[in-house]
Design a protein around this motif. Structure first.
Motif, PDB file in Angstrom:
ATOM      1  N   MET A   1     -14.372   1.322  -2.133  1.00  0.00           N
ATOM      2  CA  MET A   1     -13.278   1.348  -1.149  1.00  0.00           C
ATOM      3  C   MET A   1     -13.094   2.775  -0.630  1.00  0.00           C
ATOM      4  O   MET A   1     -13.476   3.742  -1.284  1.00  0.00           O
ATOM      5  CB  MET A   1     -11.951   0.906  -1.789  1.00  0.00           C
ATOM      6  CG  MET A   1     -11.934  -0.510  -2.338  1.00  0.00           C
ATOM      7  SD  MET A   1     -10.252  -0.991  -2.826  1.00  0.00           S
ATOM      8  CE  MET A   1      -9.971   0.128  -4.168  1.00  0.00           C
ATOM      9  N   ARG A   2     -12.425   2.860   0.510  1.00  0.00           N
ATOM     10  CA  ARG A   2     -12.080   4.173   1.056  1.00  0.00           C
ATOM     11  C   ARG A   2     -10.561   4.221   1.280  1.00  0.00           C
ATOM     12  O   ARG A   2      -9.969   3.322   1.857  1.00  0.00           O
ATOM     13  CB  ARG A   2     -12.814   4.393   2.387  1.00  0.00           C
ATOM     14  CG  ARG A   2     -12.705   5.849   2.887  1.00  0.00           C
ATOM     15  CD  ARG A   2     -13.494   6.092   4.163  1.00  0.00           C
ATOM     16  NE  ARG A   2     -12.885   5.391   5.294  1.00  0.00           N
ATOM     17  CZ  ARG A   2     -13.397   4.287   5.846  1.00  0.00           C
ATOM     18  NH1 ARG A   2     -14.523   3.750   5.351  1.00  0.00           N
ATOM     19  NH2 ARG A   2     -12.788   3.670   6.842  1.00  0.00           N
ATOM     20  N   LEU A   3      -9.940   5.304   0.790  1.00  0.00           N
ATOM     21  CA  LEU A   3      -8.488   5.457   0.955  1.00  0.00           C
ATOM     22  C   LEU A   3      -8.169   5.813   2.398  1.00  0.00           C
ATOM     23  O   LEU A   3      -8.693   6.785   2.931  1.00  0.00           O
ATOM     24  CB  LEU A   3      -7.986   6.555   0.024  1.00  0.00           C
ATOM     25  CG  LEU A   3      -6.474   6.705  -0.091  1.00  0.00           C
ATOM     26  CD1 LEU A   3      -5.853   5.459  -0.688  1.00  0.00           C
ATOM     27  CD2 LEU A   3      -6.138   7.934  -0.930  1.00  0.00           C
ATOM     28  N   GLU A   4      -7.324   4.996   3.024  1.00  0.00           N
ATOM     29  CA  GLU A   4      -6.986   5.275   4.434  1.00  0.00           C
ATOM     30  C   GLU A   4      -5.553   5.783   4.591  1.00  0.00           C
ATOM     31  O   GLU A   4      -5.272   6.621   5.446  1.00  0.00           O
ATOM     32  CB  GLU A   4      -7.192   4.008   5.275  1.00  0.00           C
ATOM     33  CG  GLU A   4      -8.662   3.593   5.362  1.00  0.00           C
ATOM     34  CD  GLU A   4      -8.873   2.392   6.271  1.00  0.00           C
ATOM     35  OE1 GLU A   4     -10.042   2.115   6.618  1.00  0.00           O
ATOM     36  OE2 GLU A   4      -7.866   1.737   6.634  1.00  0.00           O
ATOM     37  N   ARG A   5      -4.642   5.269   3.734  1.00  0.00           N
ATOM     38  CA  ARG A   5      -3.230   5.674   3.924  1.00  0.00           C
ATOM     39  C   ARG A   5      -2.446   5.334   2.667  1.00  0.00           C
ATOM     40  O   ARG A   5      -2.727   4.339   1.997  1.00  0.00           O
ATOM     41  CB  ARG A   5      -2.660   4.882   5.114  1.00  0.00           C
ATOM     42  CG  ARG A   5      -1.229   5.246   5.481  1.00  0.00           C
ATOM     43  CD  ARG A   5      -0.788   4.433   6.682  1.00  0.00           C
ATOM     44  NE  ARG A   5       0.603   4.678   7.021  1.00  0.00           N
ATOM     45  CZ  ARG A   5       1.364   3.804   7.702  1.00  0.00           C
ATOM     46  NH1 ARG A   5       0.851   2.664   8.121  1.00  0.00           N
ATOM     47  NH2 ARG A   5       2.622   4.089   7.974  1.00  0.00           N
ATOM     48  N   VAL A   6      -1.505   6.186   2.323  1.00  0.00           N
ATOM     49  CA  VAL A   6      -0.564   5.876   1.233  1.00  0.00           C
ATOM     50  C   VAL A   6       0.847   6.121   1.755  1.00  0.00           C
ATOM     51  O   VAL A   6       1.158   7.210   2.245  1.00  0.00           O
ATOM     52  CB  VAL A   6      -0.806   6.740  -0.017  1.00  0.00           C
ATOM     53  CG1 VAL A   6       0.241   6.418  -1.096  1.00  0.00           C
ATOM     54  CG2 VAL A   6      -2.218   6.515  -0.568  1.00  0.00           C
ATOM     55  N   GLU A   7       1.665   5.086   1.653  1.00  0.00           N
ATOM     56  CA  GLU A   7       3.038   5.166   2.146  1.00  0.00           C
ATOM     57  C   GLU A   7       3.996   5.080   0.958  1.00  0.00           C
ATOM     58  O   GLU A   7       3.747   4.311   0.026  1.00  0.00           O
ATOM     59  CB  GLU A   7       3.279   3.962   3.081  1.00  0.00           C
ATOM     60  CG  GLU A   7       4.330   4.169   4.118  1.00  0.00           C
ATOM     61  CD  GLU A   7       4.500   2.919   4.996  1.00  0.00           C
ATOM     62  OE1 GLU A   7       5.366   2.976   5.861  1.00  0.00           O
ATOM     63  OE2 GLU A   7       3.770   1.919   4.803  1.00  0.00           O
ATOM     64  N   ILE A   8       5.062   5.873   0.993  1.00  0.00           N
ATOM     65  CA  ILE A   8       6.089   5.767  -0.041  1.00  0.00           C
ATOM     66  C   ILE A   8       7.313   5.116   0.581  1.00  0.00           C
ATOM     67  O   ILE A   8       7.721   5.478   1.698  1.00  0.00           O
ATOM     68  CB  ILE A   8       6.425   7.152  -0.645  1.00  0.00           C
ATOM     69  CG1 ILE A   8       7.370   7.015  -1.843  1.00  0.00           C
ATOM     70  CG2 ILE A   8       6.987   8.109   0.394  1.00  0.00           C
ATOM     71  CD1 ILE A   8       7.487   8.295  -2.663  1.00  0.00           C
ATOM     72  N   VAL A   9       7.853   4.118  -0.084  1.00  0.00           N
ATOM     73  CA  VAL A   9       9.013   3.380   0.434  1.00  0.00           C
ATOM     74  C   VAL A   9      10.137   3.472  -0.602  1.00  0.00           C
ATOM     75  O   VAL A   9      10.074   2.845  -1.662  1.00  0.00           O
ATOM     76  CB  VAL A   9       8.655   1.900   0.697  1.00  0.00           C
ATOM     77  CG1 VAL A   9       9.832   1.176   1.358  1.00  0.00           C
ATOM     78  CG2 VAL A   9       7.387   1.783   1.537  1.00  0.00           C
ATOM     79  N   HIS A  10      11.136   4.274  -0.312  1.00  0.00           N
ATOM     80  CA  HIS A  10      12.270   4.403  -1.239  1.00  0.00           C
ATOM     81  C   HIS A  10      13.177   3.189  -1.089  1.00  0.00           C
ATOM     82  O   HIS A  10      13.537   2.819   0.042  1.00  0.00           O
ATOM     83  CB  HIS A  10      13.051   5.688  -0.941  1.00  0.00           C
ATOM     84  CG  HIS A  10      12.326   6.926  -1.364  1.00  0.00           C
ATOM     85  ND1 HIS A  10      12.422   7.440  -2.641  1.00  0.00           N
ATOM     86  CD2 HIS A  10      11.440   7.720  -0.695  1.00  0.00           C
ATOM     87  CE1 HIS A  10      11.665   8.514  -2.741  1.00  0.00           C
ATOM     88  NE2 HIS A  10      11.049   8.703  -1.572  1.00  0.00           N
ATOM     89  N   VAL A  11      13.519   2.581  -2.217  1.00  0.00           N
ATOM     90  CA  VAL A  11      14.375   1.383  -2.188  1.00  0.00           C
ATOM     91  C   VAL A  11      15.563   1.580  -3.123  1.00  0.00           C
ATOM     92  O   VAL A  11      15.477   2.324  -4.107  1.00  0.00           O
ATOM     93  CB  VAL A  11      13.588   0.114  -2.600  1.00  0.00           C
ATOM     94  CG1 VAL A  11      12.503  -0.212  -1.571  1.00  0.00           C
ATOM     95  CG2 VAL A  11      13.000   0.272  -4.002  1.00  0.00           C
ATOM     96  N   ALA A  12      16.659   0.904  -2.789  1.00  0.00           N
ATOM     97  CA  ALA A  12      17.859   0.917  -3.645  1.00  0.00           C
ATOM     98  C   ALA A  12      18.416  -0.501  -3.665  1.00  0.00           C
ATOM     99  O   ALA A  12      18.787  -1.037  -2.609  1.00  0.00           O
ATOM    100  CB  ALA A  12      18.901   1.892  -3.099  1.00  0.00           C
ATOM    101  N   ILE A  13      18.410  -1.105  -4.861  1.00  0.00           N
ATOM    102  CA  ILE A  13      18.877  -2.490  -4.987  1.00  0.00           C
ATOM    103  C   ILE A  13      20.016  -2.521  -6.001  1.00  0.00           C
ATOM    104  O   ILE A  13      19.837  -2.086  -7.146  1.00  0.00           O
ATOM    105  CB  ILE A  13      17.736  -3.412  -5.464  1.00  0.00           C
ATOM    106  CG1 ILE A  13      16.496  -3.224  -4.577  1.00  0.00           C
ATOM    107  CG2 ILE A  13      18.183  -4.862  -5.463  1.00  0.00           C
ATOM    108  CD1 ILE A  13      15.290  -3.988  -5.066  1.00  0.00           C
ATOM    109  N   PRO A  14      21.187  -3.012  -5.594  1.00  0.00           N
ATOM    110  CA  PRO A  14      22.321  -3.038  -6.534  1.00  0.00           C
ATOM    111  C   PRO A  14      22.057  -3.966  -7.711  1.00  0.00           C
ATOM    112  O   PRO A  14      21.393  -5.008  -7.549  1.00  0.00           O
ATOM    113  CB  PRO A  14      23.489  -3.536  -5.677  1.00  0.00           C
ATOM    114  CG  PRO A  14      22.868  -4.200  -4.493  1.00  0.00           C
ATOM    115  CD  PRO A  14      21.538  -3.552  -4.274  1.00  0.00           C
TER     116      PRO A  14
END
Ligand SMILES: O=C(O)CCC(=O)N[C@@H](C(=O)O)c1ccccc1
Length: 368
Positions: A1-14
């Motif tokens: 595989m080839r790495l194309e993109r890494v996204e970080i998604v901050h979440v907050a769930i009560p």
């Protein structure tokens, strides 16, 4: 595989109710997801710890920096991206097992999806559903505790784990034992709240037939836990002190732990978690799958791991509804005290776009 993109998604769930442990009280799960895009498939994972380093030294903001500045550059430099190549590529970065686990798991999810293989199959699962235990926080009163335990037992949970700390230990355990009988599988988790000076006090818990006492002493002190085990009848189980298969082997050899809480995030990912399972299983030491109040993104792969043969004790793999009124994946629902092992490719779940959007507090690229 080839790495194309890494996204970080901050979440907050009560959380549906505050969750109190010996090191603090949580009212929401604030963490981040990683979305890894490769030329073959996408993968998701969840960072297991919290905004503050109270359970372990890692924390949300620190993990983002370690991933962006130290782990991703090394992984992106790999000529061929495979999950097996990640740990060696990241090994020069000391510690940060939870950050490494988040990256490895997202790449593993992508790699398995590219091959159409469920994580359970890849790890060597032998069950298609696993028994669910539940973790019960420290409460303000015994009646409140008994009401909460009764509710979980009515929902079908097959094992109760009580958080304890000095001042809240023998009495709550006695109250639960007296109310629900000697047949109830029951264990306690001290999260490092005691010292060897408390050994005689902790011996009083031997009267209650507990499955184990989890991480009673300061983390990483295998010698102290071995000394304590000599004075307790209750099996000592380690959590915070075990960071990979090597120290698990040492802890077992020193009789510092007779049961192992396997948390994939704590040991750097699912490949090492399987090694920890294999080491313990080879020594006849039972393991169970710990939890970090994960959303469905982290809960799904834990259920795959919990289906391996050495996982002979119910884990902290509770239903989504134990913590969240709404999860960011399809909820995991208890059926006859068990949860299903995801059967789809990779971790077998994906974030629900609408729920993810509502619980997202920020999204940005970590790579490129
Ligand atoms: O059910 C769960 O996911 C939580 C189980 C649990 O008690 N986790 C504890 C632990 O020390 O293992 C924990 C709580 C909060 C933060 C980290 C860990």
């Amino acid at each position: 595989m080839r790495l194309e993109r890494v996204e970080i998604v901050h979440v907050a769930i009560p959380l549906v109710t505050p969750f109190r442990t010996s090191f603090g009280t949580m009212t929401s799960k604030d963490t981040f997801l990683l979305r890894v895009v490769t030329d073959c498939a996408e993968g998701w994972s969840e960072f297991a710890a919290d905004p503050e380093p109270l359970y372990c030294p890692e924390f949300v903001a620190g993990a983002e920096i370690v991933l962006r500045d130290f782990l991703l550059p090394r992984v992106a430099a790999l000529p061929h991206l495979t999950t097996a190549a990640l740990a060696p590529a990241m090994a020069k970065v000391k510690g940060h097992e939870l950050a490494k686990a988040a990256l490895e798991t997202a790449v593993l999810d992508a790699e398995l999806r590219a091959h159409g293989m469920p994580l359970a199959t890849y790890l060597g699962a032998v069950r298609d559903r696993v028994p669910a235990g539940v973790s019960v926080g420290i409460r303000d009163s015994l009646p409140e505790l008994l009401e909460e335990v009764e509710r979980y037992l009515a929902e079908g949970y097959v094992r109760i784990k009580l958080k304890i700390e000095p001042g809240w230990d023998v009495e709550p355990v006695r109250a639960v034992r007296e109310r629900f009988g000697d047949g109830l599988p029951l264990q306690v988790d001290a999260n490092t709240a005691y010292t060897l000076a408390d050994a005689e006090h902790l011996r009083r818990l031997d009267a209650f037939g507990l499955l184990l006492i989890e991480e009673p002493l300061e983390e990483n002190n295998l010698h102290a836990h071995a000394l304590l085990q000599r004075r307790l009848g209750t099996p000592v189980c380690l959590d915070e002190s075990l960071h990979h298969a090597r120290d698990t082997a040492s802890a077992i050899a020193m009789d510092a732990c007779r049961v192992v809480n396997v948390k994939p995030a704590r040991v750097g990912g699912y490949l090492e978690a399987r090694r920890v399972h294999d080491v313990a299983h080879a020594h006849g030491v039972p393991v169970w799958c710990g939890g970090m109040l994960e959303t469905g993104i982290g809960r799904a792969p834990n259920l795959a791991l919990a289906a391996l043969p050495g996982f002979t004790l119910p884990g902290d793999t509770s239903a989504s509804g134990r913590y969240f009124a709404e999860d960011i994946t399809e909820p995991f629902v208890l059926e006859d005290g068990h949860l299903p092992v995801p059967a789809g490719p990779g971790i077998g779940v994906e974030p629900l776009p609408d729920a993810l959007r509502r619980f997202t507090r920020g999204r940005r690229d970590l790579y490129p």
